[in-house]
Design a protein around this motif. Sequence first.
Motif, PDB file in Angstrom:
ATOM      1  N   ASP A 111      53.472  -8.171  38.051  1.00 56.96           N
ATOM      2  CA  ASP A 111      52.593  -7.659  36.992  1.00 56.96           C
ATOM      3  C   ASP A 111      51.612  -6.644  37.582  1.00 56.96           C
ATOM      4  OD1 ASP A 111      53.694  -9.309  35.069  1.00 56.96           O
ATOM      5  OD2 ASP A 111      52.246 -10.933  35.413  1.00 56.96           O
ATOM      6  N   ILE A 112      51.071  -6.981  38.755  1.00 57.20           N
ATOM      7  CA  ILE A 112      50.056  -6.110  39.363  1.00 57.20           C
ATOM      8  C   ILE A 112      50.693  -4.793  39.797  1.00 57.20           C
ATOM      9  CG2 ILE A 112      48.406  -5.877  41.261  1.00 57.20           C
ATOM     10  CD1 ILE A 112      48.034  -8.885  41.148  1.00 57.20           C
ATOM     11  N   ASN A 114      53.171  -3.349  38.455  1.00 62.10           N
ATOM     12  CA  ASN A 114      53.356  -2.539  37.247  1.00 62.10           C
ATOM     13  C   ASN A 114      52.056  -1.854  36.828  1.00 62.10           C
ATOM     14  OD1 ASN A 114      55.977  -3.429  37.233  1.00 62.10           O
ATOM     15  ND2 ASN A 114      55.675  -4.968  35.614  1.00 62.10           N
ATOM     16  N   LEU A 115      50.974  -2.642  36.912  1.00 60.67           N
ATOM     17  CA  LEU A 115      49.677  -2.079  36.526  1.00 60.67           C
ATOM     18  C   LEU A 115      49.267  -0.947  37.467  1.00 60.67           C
ATOM     19  CD1 LEU A 115      47.719  -5.358  35.635  1.00 60.67           C
ATOM     20  CD2 LEU A 115      48.316  -3.509  34.054  1.00 60.67           C
ATOM     21  N   ARG A 118      51.083   2.075  36.574  1.00 64.64           N
ATOM     22  CA  ARG A 118      50.505   2.677  35.370  1.00 64.64           C
ATOM     23  C   ARG A 118      49.269   3.480  35.717  1.00 64.64           C
ATOM     24  NH1 ARG A 118      48.864  -1.452  30.817  1.00 64.64           N
ATOM     25  NH2 ARG A 118      46.775  -0.556  30.660  1.00 64.64           N
TER      26      ARG A 118
END
Lengths: 122, 283
Positions: A111-112, A114-115, A118
């Motif tokens: 998740d991190i 991906n962030l 982004r």
Amino acid sequence: MKLEFEEERPIFIQIAEGIEDAILSQAFPEESQIPSITEFSVTYQINPATALKGINLLVEEGIVYKKRGVGMFVSKGAVQVLREKRKEQFYDRYIRTMVDEAKRLQLSPQDIVNLIERGFEG
Amino acid sequence: MSGIEIKQVSKRFGDVTALDHVNICFQKNKIYGLLGRNGAGKSTLLNVITNRIFADEGEVLVDGEPSVENDRVLRKIYLMSEQSYYPPGMKVKEAFQWSAEFYPDFDKGYAEKTASLFQLPTKKKIHDLSTGYQSIFKICIAMAVNTPYVLFDEPVLGLDANHRQLFYKLLIEKYSDSPSTIVISTHLIEEVANVIEQIIIIKNGRIIRDETTEELLSKGYTVSGNAALVDRYTAGRKLLGEDTLGGLKSAYLLGSVKKEEVPAGLEVSKLDLQKLFIQMTND
């Protein structure tokens, strides 16, 4: 340089970091003169001894040098030295706090990642 | 030895012990903060130093000489006090003139310059000035006397935020140009925290702290979060005080914090000077 101090860390360290930021952003270019102790202390309303202590940290590291009777200057090569130093601090200052918060929010490492991707796209 | 040495000074007013065996040394060319709650003994101490009231016990040495009834020594010290000792009817500019006669190094030009920065009406009578301008008038004199020791008793009384900021700015400028020993007695703590190098905290006539601002600030921290977890952490540690909000608790502690000893889920933050002061001087 920012004109606000936070309470977590000693003021002299924040002065030193403020000057480092200004050097990294080219506001204080290499070989240029930086403001005097008096200018720093009056502007930030701090005791001159505190300003001196902060600047002396940078003098000891060779990032700033004093010219007797003239003032203080940014050393040649200071930007590169600072980049290396900040890279070493990056893990402690940003990654660890981020991972702590991620754990509270039950975010996975993926998740991190991906962030972060982004963030770079934006 | 140079500086002001206060040795075992005590002063009683009837049943009240205003100063209780006070020992302090104000060293040359440092800025001190004298902090204490109302009635803690700050003004009494400053008045004893300047021989306006006499100590029951102990002595004050200025550059090694006793200050009692010693005019030569007393001229080295200027006290900006809450009380005004100027004759009624005296105008601001007349007081500047008078100060120049009494204090040989008084810089009248500097006093006038400061007065104009604060927009102090110098043609007015001192007694007709508002509270804020009474303070400003006294600041103008204190900043221009050029004595080796300048004591400020509540210098920013009645000043608005802009004028307070101007005062701190001028003070630092002046101190950078020509250092002197400055003592600021105040209860507006946050504002002076970065200006003062050494902090003296007085409580019920006793000195409870005398150390550098940096040392003092490194000593206090707050741990907050789940009340049960906080209690478990604070057991056996030096607790200054605590605040509770429902199941949440903030504990104020003295000492240096080892992050690895703080259980997960608790937040650690620094105590600022004002909070530290409140916790240390609570009854």
